[in-house]
Design an enzyme around this catalytic site. Structure first.
Site, mmCIF file in Angstrom:
data_model
loop_
_atom_site.group_PDB
_atom_site.id
_atom_site.type_symbol
_atom_site.label_atom_id
_atom_site.label_comp_id
_atom_site.label_asym_id
_atom_site.label_seq_id
_atom_site.Cartn_x
_atom_site.Cartn_y
_atom_site.Cartn_z
ATOM 1 N N TYR A 11 -48.961 -0.326 -7.788
ATOM 2 C CA TYR A 11 -47.911 -0.543 -6.771
ATOM 3 C C TYR A 11 -46.553 -0.903 -7.390
ATOM 4 C CZ TYR A 11 -45.605 -3.033 -2.868
ATOM 5 O OH TYR A 11 -44.722 -3.500 -1.935
ATOM 6 N N ASP A 31 -52.650 3.985 -17.813
ATOM 7 C CA ASP A 31 -53.314 3.379 -16.650
ATOM 8 C C ASP A 31 -54.788 3.772 -16.692
ATOM 9 O OD1 ASP A 31 -52.003 2.438 -13.579
ATOM 10 O OD2 ASP A 31 -54.147 2.847 -13.813
ATOM 11 N N ILE A 51 -55.838 -0.512 -21.929
ATOM 12 C CA ILE A 51 -54.911 -1.275 -22.784
ATOM 13 C C ILE A 51 -55.617 -1.865 -24.009
ATOM 14 C CG2 ILE A 51 -53.218 -1.901 -21.018
ATOM 15 C CD1 ILE A 51 -54.708 -4.619 -20.737
ATOM 16 N N SER A 116 -46.890 -14.313 -12.337
ATOM 17 C CA SER A 116 -47.062 -14.585 -10.913
ATOM 18 C C SER A 116 -46.621 -16.004 -10.571
ATOM 19 C CB SER A 116 -48.549 -14.434 -10.585
ATOM 20 O OG SER A 116 -48.868 -15.019 -9.359
ATOM 21 N N TYR A 140 -57.541 -16.100 -11.602
ATOM 22 C CA TYR A 140 -56.462 -15.106 -11.685
ATOM 23 C C TYR A 140 -55.172 -15.764 -12.169
ATOM 24 C CZ TYR A 140 -52.440 -12.508 -10.107
ATOM 25 O OH TYR A 140 -51.215 -11.887 -10.071
ATOM 26 N N LYS A 144 -52.902 -15.455 -15.849
ATOM 27 C CA LYS A 144 -51.469 -15.158 -16.007
ATOM 28 C C LYS A 144 -50.792 -16.256 -16.846
ATOM 29 C CE LYS A 144 -51.254 -11.309 -13.787
ATOM 30 N NZ LYS A 144 -50.849 -10.051 -14.446
ATOM 31 N N PHE A 207 -53.353 -17.313 9.889
ATOM 32 C CA PHE A 207 -54.145 -18.411 9.306
ATOM 33 C C PHE A 207 -53.447 -19.769 9.480
ATOM 34 C CE2 PHE A 207 -55.792 -15.070 6.097
ATOM 35 C CZ PHE A 207 -56.849 -14.727 6.922
ATOM 36 N N ARG A 220 -43.593 -18.041 2.942
ATOM 37 C CA ARG A 220 -43.654 -17.385 1.629
ATOM 38 C C ARG A 220 -42.321 -16.690 1.343
ATOM 39 N NH1 ARG A 220 -47.390 -20.084 1.725
ATOM 40 N NH2 ARG A 220 -49.590 -19.632 1.329
ATOM 41 N N ARG A 281 -56.495 -20.891 6.150
ATOM 42 C CA ARG A 281 -57.238 -20.298 5.025
ATOM 43 C C ARG A 281 -57.285 -21.330 3.905
ATOM 44 N NH1 ARG A 281 -54.985 -14.757 2.355
ATOM 45 N NH2 ARG A 281 -53.318 -16.170 1.737
ATOM 46 N N ASP A 284 -54.430 -22.332 1.006
ATOM 47 C CA ASP A 284 -53.077 -21.846 1.292
ATOM 48 C C ASP A 284 -52.055 -22.978 1.221
ATOM 49 O OD1 ASP A 284 -52.651 -19.151 1.685
ATOM 50 O OD2 ASP A 284 -53.234 -19.180 3.803
HETATM 51 C C1 WQD Z 1 -49.098 -14.471 2.813
HETATM 52 C C2 WQD Z 1 -49.075 -15.421 4.014
HETATM 53 C C3 WQD Z 1 -51.211 -16.421 4.522
HETATM 54 C C4 WQD Z 1 -53.180 -12.706 5.585
HETATM 55 C C5 WQD Z 1 -50.417 -13.695 -2.908
HETATM 56 C C6 WQD Z 1 -51.223 -13.851 -4.160
HETATM 57 C C7 WQD Z 1 -50.491 -14.704 -5.145
HETATM 58 C C8 WQD Z 1 -49.083 -14.171 -5.414
HETATM 59 C C9 WQD Z 1 -48.355 -13.964 -4.154
HETATM 60 C C10 WQD Z 1 -49.207 -12.441 -7.198
HETATM 61 C C11 WQD Z 1 -49.885 -16.689 3.801
HETATM 62 C C12 WQD Z 1 -50.753 -15.520 5.638
HETATM 63 C C13 WQD Z 1 -52.230 -13.620 5.207
HETATM 64 C C14 WQD Z 1 -53.677 -12.760 6.926
HETATM 65 C C15 WQD Z 1 -52.237 -14.617 7.371
HETATM 66 N N1 WQD Z 1 -49.006 -12.902 -6.051
HETATM 67 N N2 WQD Z 1 -51.765 -14.561 6.071
HETATM 68 N N3 WQD Z 1 -53.162 -13.707 7.751
HETATM 69 O O1 WQD Z 1 -51.580 -15.890 -0.420
HETATM 70 O O2 WQD Z 1 -49.050 -15.976 -0.412
HETATM 71 O O3 WQD Z 1 -50.252 -14.929 -2.282
HETATM 72 O O4 WQD Z 1 -49.146 -13.164 -3.249
HETATM 73 O O5 WQD Z 1 -49.589 -12.744 -8.173
HETATM 74 O O6 WQD Z 1 -51.206 -14.808 -6.301
HETATM 75 O O7 WQD Z 1 -52.475 -14.426 -3.823
HETATM 76 O O8 WQD Z 1 -50.222 -13.766 -0.040
HETATM 77 O O9 WQD Z 1 -50.198 -11.917 1.572
HETATM 78 O O10 WQD Z 1 -52.351 -13.224 1.261
HETATM 79 O O11 WQD Z 1 -50.442 -14.301 2.422
HETATM 80 O O12 WQD Z 1 -51.817 -15.463 8.163
HETATM 81 O O13 WQD Z 1 -54.534 -11.980 7.303
HETATM 82 O O14 WQD Z 1 -49.681 -14.758 5.117
HETATM 83 O O15 WQD Z 1 -51.789 -17.578 5.035
HETATM 84 O O16 WQD Z 1 -49.192 -17.714 4.418
HETATM 85 P P1 WQD Z 1 -50.315 -15.236 -0.733
HETATM 86 P P2 WQD Z 1 -50.867 -13.225 1.302
#
Ligand code: WQD
Length: 329
Positions: A11, A31, A51, A116, A140, A144, A207, A220, A281, A284
């Site tokens: 992506y 890849d 890699i 990340s 994970y 990183k 969530f 976020r 969740r 979170d």
């Molecule tokens: C975003 C928001 C959920 C799904 C991820 C990776 C993290 C980092 C950033 C890379 C949160 C809410 C989600 C759903 C919801 N990336 N949500 N219902 O958890 O912030 O982090 O991206 O390395 O490592 O884990 O991303 O898209 O899962 O959630 O309410 O069905 O959406 O609670 O607030 P997250 P996400």
């Protein structure tokens, strides 16, 4: 002269490859194609391989006269990393060590690394700066953080120069809808919202609506994938100009709540988004967003797109790719 992009059929990798080739760079993509898509690689040679294959990487670097590497190739599922940690240690950490060994054998010393914001765990203070404590909360995230440290030590021992880019929540798609995120492989909020809106998935589960935020939902920092791609280009320029190793936040500095994402989708698409309240969740954090000042100071990078651009481009992409890429399983 060319740039090696590992994971360039994924992506964020594919958007970065496209930005690099548009700027006239020669690019070669390595890849494994475990999750990559052939159609995502535009105007660059695609080599299928790992890699950790030292001979292959040395051969590639030599044949294509590689001077710099952008390293995306990694597993990225937080949940899976807790169930199958070995996959993450071996691919993300050991794989990177092998990649670096091959780079050094071929005389390549510049690497931009896909890190990340999860290295910060649940930050005590937002916006989060790069000086915040590194306290990963998953295998994970630890993979990183550990890789960042390994790159640092290769700098000390072998003169490797690295920029670790700590992504916040990558989202959106290319403006022409040619490349984007394959939702078959994503559990992130924005693809799930698009899926629900297009009737291709269940109602979005929000969530938790009882957090201490203005609308009760988590906050976020959603960053457009093209802005992320641009950060990689600027990080390569920084290293090419002799800049020193660094680790930088790549976020907008603006937090958006789950309900703001849903409301923006309704406003921009003219459709209603099916959603329902669900329990919080586990794990979170209530609010995570970046202080991107250092990236602006050190790279001259700043994001050009906001939440509306992210939602509009994601919508266009998903509407035109209801089943993801043609080669999706
Ligand atoms: C975003 C928001 C959920 C799904 C991820 C990776 C993290 C980092 C950033 C890379 C949160 C809410 C989600 C759903 C919801 N990336 N949500 N219902 O958890 O912030 O982090 O991206 O390395 O490592 O884990 O991303 O898209 O899962 O959630 O309410 O069905 O959406 O609670 O607030 P997250 P996400």
């Amino acid at each position: 002269m060319s740039i090696l992009v590992t994971g360039g059929a994924g992506y964020i990798g594919s958007h970065t490859v496209r930005r690099l080739t548009a700027l006239g760079h020669e690019v070669v993509v390595l890849d494994s194609m475990e999750y990559g898509h052939r159609d995502a690689v535009i105007e660059a040679e695609l080599v299928e391989g790992n890699i950790a294959d030292l001979d292959l990487v040395v051969e590639l670097c030599t044949r294509r006269d590689v001077t710099q590497v952008v390293h995306f190739a990694a597993y990225k599922s937080v949940g899976e990393s807790m169930e199958q940690p070995s996959r993450y240690w071996l691919n993300n950490v050991t794989g990177t060590v092998k990649l670096v060994e091959a780079m050094l054998t071929a005389g390549v010393k510049d690497i931009v690394f896909s890190s990340s914001c999860s290295v910060y765990g649940t930050p005590a203070v937002v916006p989060v700066t790069e000086d915040a404590p590194i306290q990963p909360e998953s295998v994970y995230a630890e993979s990183k953080a550990t890789t960042e440290r390994i790159l640092h030590w290769y700098g000390v021992s072998h003169g490797l120069r690295s920029v670790s880019l700590r992504y916040f929540n990558a989202a959106g798609a290319s403006a022409d809808s040619r490349i984007g995120e394959d939702w078959a492989q994503s559990l992130n909020l924005i693809p799930l919202v698009m899926k629900a809106t297009l009737g291709k998935g269940p109602a979005v589960k929000v969530f938790g609506m009882d957090y201490s935020t203005p609308d009760g939902t988590c906050i976020r920092d959603y960053i457009h994938v093209d802005d992320l791609a641009d950060a990689h280009v600027k990080a390569l320029d920084h290293l090419g100009a002799g800049g020193s190793s660094t680790a930088l936040n790549v976020g907008t500095g603006r937090g958006s709540s789950v309900m703001e994402v849903i409301n923006a989708t309704e406003r921009l698409t003219g459709r209603s988004v099916p959603w329902q309240v669900a329990p919080r969740r586990a794990g979170d954090p209530v609010a995570v967003y970046a202080d991107p000042t250092r990236a602006r100071e050190e790279l001259g990078w700043y994001p050009e797109h906001g939440l509306d651009d992210i939602v509009a481009s994601a919508w266009q992409w998903h509407c035109t790719h209801l089943d993801g890429y043609d080669d999706s399983p």
